[in-house]
Design a protein around this motif. Sequence first.
Motif, PDB file in Angstrom:
ATOM      1  N   MET A 253      40.527  -8.023  47.623  1.00  0.00           N
ATOM      2  CA  MET A 253      41.875  -8.144  47.079  1.00  0.00           C
ATOM      3  C   MET A 253      42.110  -9.471  46.381  1.00  0.00           C
ATOM      4  SD  MET A 253      44.360  -5.932  49.321  1.00  0.00           S
ATOM      5  CE  MET A 253      44.888  -7.050  50.566  1.00  0.00           C
TER       6      MET A 253
ATOM      7  N   SER B 212      53.988   7.336  49.648  1.00  0.00           N
ATOM      8  CA  SER B 212      53.878   7.099  48.216  1.00  0.00           C
ATOM      9  C   SER B 212      52.989   8.149  47.570  1.00  0.00           C
ATOM     10  CB  SER B 212      53.283   5.717  47.943  1.00  0.00           C
ATOM     11  OG  SER B 212      54.104   4.735  48.488  1.00  0.00           O
TER      12      SER B 212
ATOM     13  N   GLY C  66      55.633   0.803  46.293  1.00  0.00           N
ATOM     14  CA  GLY C  66      55.092   2.149  46.465  1.00  0.00           C
ATOM     15  C   GLY C  66      53.722   2.304  45.850  1.00  0.00           C
ATOM     16  N   THR C  67      52.954   1.226  45.866  1.00  0.00           N
ATOM     17  CA  THR C  67      51.610   1.311  45.302  1.00  0.00           C
ATOM     18  C   THR C  67      50.587   1.174  46.418  1.00  0.00           C
ATOM     19  OG1 THR C  67      51.927  -0.990  44.757  1.00  0.00           O
ATOM     20  CG2 THR C  67      52.066   0.574  42.955  1.00  0.00           C
ATOM     21  N   PHE C  68      49.345   1.328  46.064  1.00  0.00           N
ATOM     22  CA  PHE C  68      48.295   1.371  47.065  1.00  0.00           C
ATOM     23  C   PHE C  68      47.478   0.088  46.995  1.00  0.00           C
ATOM     24  CE2 PHE C  68      49.218   5.500  45.218  1.00  0.00           C
ATOM     25  CZ  PHE C  68      49.813   6.102  46.304  1.00  0.00           C
ATOM     26  N   PRO C  69      47.621  -0.797  47.985  1.00  0.00           N
ATOM     27  CA  PRO C  69      47.032  -2.129  47.877  1.00  0.00           C
ATOM     28  C   PRO C  69      45.518  -2.137  47.689  1.00  0.00           C
ATOM     29  CG  PRO C  69      47.923  -1.717  50.079  1.00  0.00           C
ATOM     30  CD  PRO C  69      48.419  -0.642  49.201  1.00  0.00           C
ATOM     31  N   LEU C  70      44.836  -1.132  48.253  1.00  0.00           N
ATOM     32  CA  LEU C  70      43.376  -1.185  48.182  1.00  0.00           C
ATOM     33  C   LEU C  70      42.809  -0.365  47.029  1.00  0.00           C
ATOM     34  CD1 LEU C  70      42.706  -1.154  51.986  1.00  0.00           C
ATOM     35  CD2 LEU C  70      42.147  -2.984  50.404  1.00  0.00           C
ATOM     36  N   MET C  71      43.687   0.078  46.129  1.00  0.00           N
ATOM     37  CA  MET C  71      43.188   0.821  44.971  1.00  0.00           C
ATOM     38  C   MET C  71      43.287  -0.069  43.737  1.00  0.00           C
ATOM     39  SD  MET C  71      44.795   4.518  45.806  1.00  0.00           S
ATOM     40  CE  MET C  71      44.198   5.420  44.399  1.00  0.00           C
TER      41      MET C  71
ATOM     42  N   GLY D 109      46.345  -4.880  45.627  1.00  0.00           N
ATOM     43  CA  GLY D 109      46.618  -5.833  46.699  1.00  0.00           C
ATOM     44  C   GLY D 109      46.445  -7.282  46.269  1.00  0.00           C
TER      45      GLY D 109
END
Lengths: 274, 332
Positions: free
Chosen positions: B323, B206, A92-97, A148
Amino acid sequence: MADKTPVIELRNVDKSFGPIDVLHEISLKVNEGEVLCLLGDNGAGKSTLIKTLAGVHQPTRGEILLDGQPVRFSRPKQAQEMGIATVHQFGGTFPLMSIGRSFFAGVEPTRGWGPFKVYDRKTANRIAVEAVQNFGITRIDDGDRLVGGLSGGERQSLAIARAVHFGARVLILDEPTAALGVKQAAHVLRIVNEAKRRGLAVIFITHQVMHAMAVGDHFAVLIRGAIAADFRKGEKTREEIADLMAGGESMADLESSIEGYMESHDGHVPPPVH
Amino acid sequence: MTDLFGTFLRKPAAGAILSLVGVIAFFVIFGGVDLGKLAGAASWVNFAANLGIVAIPVGMLMIAGELDISIGAMIPAGSMTTAIVSGHYELPIAVGMICALGLGVIVGTINGVLANRTTVPSLIITLGTLVAMQGVVLAAAKILTGKASVALTAPDWAKFTFGQLIGGSHQVIILWWIALALVLWFVMHATRYGNWIFAMGGDKDSARNAGIPVRQMTVALFILSATAASFTGMCQAILFNSAQVSGGMNIIFNVIVSVVVGGTLLTGGFGSVAGIFFGTLTFAVVNQGIYFTQIDRNWSNLIIGVMLLVAVAMNENFRTLAMTAVRKKKPA
């Protein structure tokens, strides 16, 4: 042990969607510092049960007790405010943050005043990194790194650390190890043990018996929306649990029938049964 | 040094700045452009400003995982509303301006509420409001004024603030564009609201679970983009002393190209205001700068097309870089 008030308790909870009954008379208790493993095959009603606990659904009958007090959540936010945190399979996290920004999404620390309240990157990064490192993930040391770029296990750990940091008392982990390799899964299991050591009530949903046995104090097997078995650590073997999850059909029987087929068909596996 | 360059490459604006430099270099080498003349020219700056005021809010929507193409109808709607109210009916210009901006708020609210209440992609929702608003503008102009072009005489203060030509060539809207870019840069990258927008584009569920008011933010962003569009239309009406019923379809593509060349990820969650700013500049230089070259101007669309494809490929690349690159720095 028995006279302690459980942090969270379900009493005869039923959940129906229209005419379809999904959960039947679910009764569960989780004490402080205890891990309840909720086992069940796909479609057994695990997701519905989690959503009911997290305030997404309201029970049709029965009640949920928090510290012995009956509660009713109308929104997921309400459940969260009372300390029930859900961590989903992908964290539930934001890959691009960045780690810091993701950790504080929705509750960003700010400095300054009025319209010039500025997001406090340094503080956010420092607290986020500290919180994760306290859980033993020392490889995360830069809050500016993007989520990410973390491994699946690190992401799970970040999400769990986040939930704990924001005051979760009941931690619902929805298949946290399902998408992970062996090493990563071990990582997450260590985090679960750490959460338990800190006195959280953990509900650990999985269909991997090995993972459940590594951390669980208490087990409940869900089949077709009802609790088919409820036992404590050491009361059942791995094989017995696997058999229960497969719906009573003995795993050993299944294995022998497959082997029998392979012997008589030049090593081919039987065609799938639909 | 390489580290600094690596950090730069990981910024969403990197692609846009590199394309801007590349395009100018191309024009200088192959088109024989006089750099001084190009820098002093107003045409591309004016073009960029009119585009950029709309591009930044649309880009913010894209970062939040939404899209607004109704801006194509909102620019003519804004200029027509100003001209009809203050030109045809001769009401004070302030009333015309409030009506134009108010129309933006209304259409933006409709877009936002529909995006929240339905599962229809916002591309389709705003396609609907785009076509509907074109109809409304055409019909209203015909019924109310009987003409397709409405004259407007703005008082001096309005002319000075919204429709002035600085030095006889640079539209005052350039200053509005820069001011808006600065304010929205601050909002996007320095306040918590910006963080919410990035989170919404990353994963809406989320974000909602984290307590971010996703619905309100969505409506606010749609209002911002529709109002920015009607503001641009209003400025144009005041500048040109008239408003025409026009299509405004081109602007949709121009805006989207600017935003994407600016390093915004089409799927949301990644981008920057600085990137969109430079993306718009690049687009404007290609589109208008070509007149300063010996290259036939019809080639400009080819350049833009190629640039767009390169930008999308680069965005994907930057995303992977963003990333992973930091991991490699650390010895395992």
